[in-house]
Design a protein around this motif. Structure first.
Motif, mmCIF file in Angstrom:
data_model
loop_
_atom_site.group_PDB
_atom_site.id
_atom_site.type_symbol
_atom_site.label_atom_id
_atom_site.label_comp_id
_atom_site.label_asym_id
_atom_site.label_seq_id
_atom_site.Cartn_x
_atom_site.Cartn_y
_atom_site.Cartn_z
ATOM 1 N N TYR A 40 4.148 0.626 -43.306
ATOM 2 C CA TYR A 40 3.292 -0.188 -42.446
ATOM 3 C C TYR A 40 2.404 0.761 -41.648
ATOM 4 O O TYR A 40 2.900 1.592 -40.872
ATOM 5 C CB TYR A 40 4.120 -1.065 -41.507
ATOM 6 N N GLY A 47 -2.157 -3.582 -40.846
ATOM 7 C CA GLY A 47 -2.025 -4.304 -39.590
ATOM 8 C C GLY A 47 -1.487 -3.542 -38.409
ATOM 9 O O GLY A 47 -1.550 -4.033 -37.274
ATOM 10 N N LYS A 56 12.492 -10.372 -36.646
ATOM 11 C CA LYS A 56 11.207 -9.869 -36.173
ATOM 12 C C LYS A 56 11.332 -8.370 -35.908
ATOM 13 O O LYS A 56 12.348 -7.894 -35.395
ATOM 14 C CB LYS A 56 10.741 -10.589 -34.912
ATOM 15 N N GLN A 69 3.443 -4.349 -30.870
ATOM 16 C CA GLN A 69 3.178 -5.325 -31.908
ATOM 17 C C GLN A 69 4.496 -5.896 -32.408
ATOM 18 O O GLN A 69 5.550 -5.239 -32.359
ATOM 19 C CB GLN A 69 2.407 -4.689 -33.071
ATOM 20 N N MET A 93 6.119 -8.090 -35.772
ATOM 21 C CA MET A 93 5.869 -8.547 -37.139
ATOM 22 C C MET A 93 6.992 -9.488 -37.575
ATOM 23 O O MET A 93 8.171 -9.195 -37.398
ATOM 24 C CB MET A 93 5.787 -7.369 -38.118
ATOM 25 N N ASP A 94 6.604 -10.622 -38.129
ATOM 26 C CA ASP A 94 7.560 -11.539 -38.740
ATOM 27 C C ASP A 94 7.944 -10.957 -40.098
ATOM 28 O O ASP A 94 7.105 -10.797 -40.979
ATOM 29 C CB ASP A 94 6.927 -12.919 -38.894
ATOM 30 N N GLU A 152 5.437 -11.021 -42.941
ATOM 31 C CA GLU A 152 4.783 -9.731 -42.699
ATOM 32 C C GLU A 152 3.449 -9.909 -41.967
ATOM 33 O O GLU A 152 2.497 -9.161 -42.175
ATOM 34 C CB GLU A 152 4.577 -8.948 -44.001
ATOM 35 N N GLU A 153 3.414 -10.914 -41.112
ATOM 36 C CA GLU A 153 2.219 -11.145 -40.301
ATOM 37 C C GLU A 153 2.428 -10.534 -38.925
ATOM 38 O O GLU A 153 3.432 -10.780 -38.256
ATOM 39 C CB GLU A 153 1.927 -12.638 -40.165
ATOM 40 N N TRP A 154 1.445 -9.731 -38.510
ATOM 41 C CA TRP A 154 1.529 -9.018 -37.240
ATOM 42 C C TRP A 154 0.963 -9.862 -36.100
ATOM 43 O O TRP A 154 -0.013 -10.599 -36.270
ATOM 44 C CB TRP A 154 0.743 -7.713 -37.290
ATOM 45 N N THR A 212 -0.197 -8.972 -32.091
ATOM 46 C CA THR A 212 -0.402 -7.888 -31.134
ATOM 47 C C THR A 212 -0.145 -8.392 -29.724
ATOM 48 O O THR A 212 -0.659 -9.447 -29.332
ATOM 49 C CB THR A 212 -1.843 -7.349 -31.234
ATOM 50 N N HIS A 241 0.736 -16.031 -34.441
ATOM 51 C CA HIS A 241 -0.426 -15.323 -34.991
ATOM 52 C C HIS A 241 -1.428 -15.134 -33.864
ATOM 53 O O HIS A 241 -1.404 -15.847 -32.862
ATOM 54 C CB HIS A 241 -1.067 -16.119 -36.143
ATOM 55 N N ASN A 288 -3.555 -7.368 -37.034
ATOM 56 C CA ASN A 288 -3.591 -7.729 -38.448
ATOM 57 C C ASN A 288 -4.489 -8.925 -38.698
ATOM 58 O O ASN A 288 -4.481 -9.499 -39.781
ATOM 59 C CB ASN A 288 -2.168 -8.040 -38.954
#
Length: 916
Positions: free
Chosen positions: A472, A477, A492, A502, A504-505, A509-511, A513, A554, A645
């Motif tokens: 990563y 992201g 997480k 940050q 991330m799930d 894999e969605e970041w 911030t 998100h 991301n």
């Protein structure tokens, strides 16, 4: 960002507020009540009942309320059907052309509730009423009799719905819940507050001169916060899409308050730094504070261990492990609290009663759980009352940063200051490599069959079976690849790096911030800890926390716009043209990224398709992209903005730079054709040129002859016989009166005048000093004739190194004397002034009888004076005009006072040349 001000509507562009162009016919700048309709279009109004809409970056008049319906203030909003509702002396649905409510009061108030009801109330003189309007139905919730029963007769109040409860805010500062039989005043009143409702849960109360507070209704009770922003005169507040609050101030700009889901806890720091944070399953938070020691925070700050060694160490919590640091919190550990281990950098629990420690002098184990064979450990013994044995790992004496354990394969991972080692049961030490180089790691975690590494320069590396499984970094992201700490909880991944935090799930894999836009003010997070329900952070020497359920899934959508284009120094509109010339290849492209709250960490990516393939990047605060010299071709400019991301849509604009004519296909054939024509016409052109030069020589000779003739005429006209005779008679009178000295002086003057006339008549230009001497001699002789009644002034203050045409001014002076002053009784004044700028101008002013009376005298005498050479001077000036252009000529106009002539002014414009 848009702000309604006394100067009009202002938009924040490139970090600067600019006035939006006014609507046609708009004659007052004060605007209020910024509001968007359900389509996102922006509207505002003024106190004259005019509603304006923002279209094409300018205001347009959308609706004007009838004059008889305009009250002391004007409000408007859009209902669920996007109908425009205006509230002033009446409440009116503009879209349906329907009156909703019309009371006897001059002023009403309206607001829209979350369930699409409209909440109305009366203001001003008349009965007090609070009403609900929904689906064309108007229901009175509280009438005037209710308020009279409560002995409350003030009409200047605002009802709001707080968590389903109606509260009433009066201008005298009283704030109360409206209950069945009483008004309950439950907060301290502050007079003349202005109230804004941004959400159902709270009201923002803004003081008359300074300060802001929030008011909430919980469990049928009102609560008010302490007043903040006491140093600012706040005028309004708005809620952004990312839940940031924007406070507008008088003269102090806009205050941005990030998402208030992030809580800043009040820690008594006394100037001491907060170094480390840990938390337990009960919600207790533990801090190490420099010069203080170990601190417990459970809503209040409580020092629990004031050991100076602990004050500079990190703090850890391992449930069930007795570290023998603090009796009340035995699972709490901070380096320096035992006799054997100090400067602990990491602690990880590997069993119910066992932890591994990474310190500046090696790796240690506290507890009974088996981690590698006992032969690899050196027993240090028990400490004080603790029943747990302390062990030191053999063969590791260097500084260690982190440690992790793989219980399935009995592998120990140790992050030293140089590399990451794997140690198996046979005490084989193998370094993990990334692209053939050792890994410098700050934190290790064993999770879900993989070792996760927070590295110092390569982001987060995930290894399975000692091979790289996932990375990563900034490409997918991660903001900053210098990662400081990681934790994994509730599926997480929490990451702290040099520019923030940050999350991330791990499923998507969605970041997300957590930076300035999300309420974490500043970049560097010193430490963090994840408890059962909250994320605790140390940032900017403050303790912050956010509920795990409040961490957004998100980041907010990003929007980037093309603002303006400057081509070869000229500003153009993007839609005005898409074709540019070859010399219009110096482009400045201005981009507009409007999300102020996260500008610090957002990055703009751009490229010019057709010229480059790779994306370039600039900080979003820069907003300027420049291409200095693009070759001819077809291009598409592409740009996007990225925050964490999250990326915006790519914006594009296509254009063409056409090639110069010498690079086009038809240029070579055209050159051949033109060369042939040139050779064919060369002989003809040569003959024509010779003839033309001959004609020019003849014309030049003719002009020179005319100029000579004009000069001779001017010479003959300079000294008319009358003047000579008058001068001689005056000299004769002086002789007869035996005024020998005076007569001698005037004879000398007369001789000088004649000599100068003869000398200068052959010169086209003479120095201005000579011209001034000549005019002074001439006027001295004229004064002899006019006696004491005649006075003159010659003024020139400019440069003396210039030459002017000879003998041009004297005829005009003579004309002024003969026609203007000769027939005037009393004082006779003549002023001559030379002005030098881009041109030389001579002004000749007399206080004579004027041209009209002079003409009448001439007609009465039956003759006209023909000796003043004006016709010759006109001819000479005409020739000079051919030589020097429009800088030559003269104008004559009469001077008047009370419509009576008081003299004449002659303005002569003449060329001049420099002596040096």
């Amino acid at each position: 960002m848009f702000i309604a001000t006394n100067e009009g509507l202002m938009e924040c562009r490139h970090g600067v507020f600019e006035v939006v162009p006014w609507a046609d016919g708009q004659n007052h700048g004060s605007l209020f009540n910024l509001c968007r309709d359900n389509n996102g279009d922006l509207f505002c109004c003024n106190l004259k009942g005019e509603i304006f809409k923002l279209e094409n970056n300018a205001l347009t008049l959308f609706y004007r309320l009838e004059k008889e319906h305009i009250g002391p203030r004007v409000q408007f909003l859009f209902d669920k059907n996007n109908d425009l509702i205006i509230c002033s002396s009446l409440v009116y649905n503009v879209t349906q052309e329907k009156v909703i409510y019309n009371s006897v009061c001059l002023e009403n108030n309206i607001s829209r509730l979350s369930d699409d009801q409209l909440l109305l109330n009366t203001l001003g003189k008349g009965p007090i009423e609070i009403l609900f309007y929904r689906n064309d139905s108007l229901v009175i919730a509280y009438d005037d009799s209710y308020f009279k029963k409560m002995q409350k007769t003030s009409h200047y109040g605002t009802p709001v719905l707080l968590n389903g409860k109606i509260s009433f805010f009066w201008n005298d500062g009283n704030i109360a819940l409206l209950k069945n039989t009483e008004l309950v005043n439950e907060v301290t009143p502050i007079e003349s507050e202005t109230y804004f409702q941004l959400c159902e849960e709270e009201i923002i109360a803004i003081g008359k001169t300074n300060g802001v507070r929030t008011i909430q209704a919980r469990n049928n009770t009102l609560f008010a916060s302490d007043t903040y922003f006491t140093q600012f005169h706040v005028s309004t507040v708005a809620l952004g899409k990312n839940q940031n609050k924007y406070y507008g101030t008088f003269g102090r700009g806009v205050i941005v308050v990030p998402n208030d889901q992030v809580i800043k806890h009040n820690i008594k720091k006394s100037g001491s730094d907060l170094l480390s944070v840990a938390s337990d399953h009960l919600g207790n938070v533990f801090l190490t504070q420099r010069e203080v020691g170990l601190v417990l925070y459970d809503g209040q700050t409580k020092p629990i261990l004031t050991d100076p060694d602990i004050a500079s160490q990190k703090v850890f919590y391992s449930e069930g492990v007795d570290f023998n640091i603090h009796q009340a919190f035995p699972s709490l550990y901070s380096g320096g609290g035992t006799n054997y281990i100090s400067s602990v950098k990491d602690a990880v629990q590997v069993g119910k009663e066992t932890s591994l420690l990474a310190s500046s002098i090696g790796v240690f184990k506290i507890g009974r759980h088996s981690v590698l064979p006992d032969s690899l450990w050196s027993e240090l013994g028990r400490v004080d009352r603790s029943s747990l044995i302390h062990w030191a790992l053999k063969g590791i004496k260097t500084r260690c940063k982190s440690v992790a354990f793989n219980p399935e394969n009995q592998l120990l991972y140790v992050a030293t200051q140089f590399d990451v080692l794997t140690i198996d049961a046979a005490n084989k030490k193998t370094p993990l490599l990334f692209k053939g180089k050792p890994i410098v790691c700050n934190k290790l975690i064993w999770h879900n069959g993989a070792i996760w590494m927070a590295t110092a320069s390569n982001g987060i590396l995930v290894y399975r079976d000692e091979t790289l499984y996932r990375q990563y970094n900034q490409a997918n992201g991660l903001f900053n690849e210098n990662t400081l700490k990681i934790e994994i909880k509730a599926n997480k991944l929490f990451v702290a790096h040099k520019t923030g935090v940050q999350v991330m799930d791990l499923s998507t894999e969605e970041w997300v911030t957590l930076g300035q836009a999300e309420g974490i003010i500043g970049g560097l997070v010193r430490d963090f800890s994840v408890s059962n329900d909250r994320l605790w952070l140390l940032a900017n020497d403050d303790l912050l926390s956010i509920n795990l359920t409040d961490i957004p899934s998100h980041n907010s959508p990003l929007k980037l716009q093309l603002d303006s284009l400057v081509v070869a120094g000229k500003k153009m509109d993007w839609t005005s043209s898409n074709i540019f010339k070859h010399d219009q290849n110096n482009l400045k492209i201005y981009l507009d990224y409007k999300n102020i709250s996260c500008q610090e960490h957002a990055v703009i990516y751009y490229r010019m398709a057709g010229f480059e393939v790779e994306w370039n990047q600039v900080p979003s605060t820069t907003n300027l992209v420049r291409y200095k010299s693009l070759p001819a071709g077809n291009y598409t400019f592409e740009a996007k903005v990225r925050y964490g991301n999250t990326e915006s849509e790519i914006i594009t604009s296509s254009f063409q730079i056409i090639a110069p004519y010498w690079e086009r296909w038809w240029f070579t054939p055209l050159i051949v054709l033109l060369t042939s024509i040139f050779l064919f016409l060369l002989f003809f052109y040569r003959i024509r040129s010779i003839r033309q030069k001959s004609q020019e020589k003849l014309e030049k000779k003719r002009v020179e002859a005319d100029l000579l003739e004009s000069q001779l005429k001017a010479l003959r006209s300079q000294m008319n016989p009358h003047f000579i005779f008058n001068s001689l008679n005056s000299i004769q009178d002086l002789i007869l009166k035996e005024e020998t000295d005076a007569s001698y002086d005037y004879i000398v003057l007369f001789a000088d005048l004649v000599r100068s006339t003869l000398n200068y008549s052959n010169q086209e230009f003479i120095p201005i000093e000579k011209e001034l001497e000549f005019l002074n001699v001439y006027l001295s002789l004229e004064k002899l004739r006019f006696k004491e009644d005649f006075n003159y002034n010659i003024i020139y203050t400019g440069s003396t190194d210039i030459q002017i045409p000879s003998l041009i001014v004297q005829p005009f002076i003579e004309n002024a004397l003969i026609h203007g002053l000769l027939h005037k009784g009393g004082p006779k004044d003549l002023d001559i002034e030379f002005k030098l700028d881009n041109q030389l101008i001579c002004l000749i002013k007399d206080n004579g009888i004027g041209r009209k009376k002079a003409k009448e005298i001439q007609q009465r005498q039956g003759c006209e004076h023909e000796s003043f050479a004006l016709e010759a001077i006109k001819k000479r000036l005409s020739i000079l005009t051919e030589q020097y252009g429009n800088a030559v000529g003269y104008k004559i106009h009469d001077l008047y006072a009370n419509e009576e002539p008081i003299g004449t002014c002659v303005e002569i414009t003449m060329p001049y040349s420099r002596l040096f």
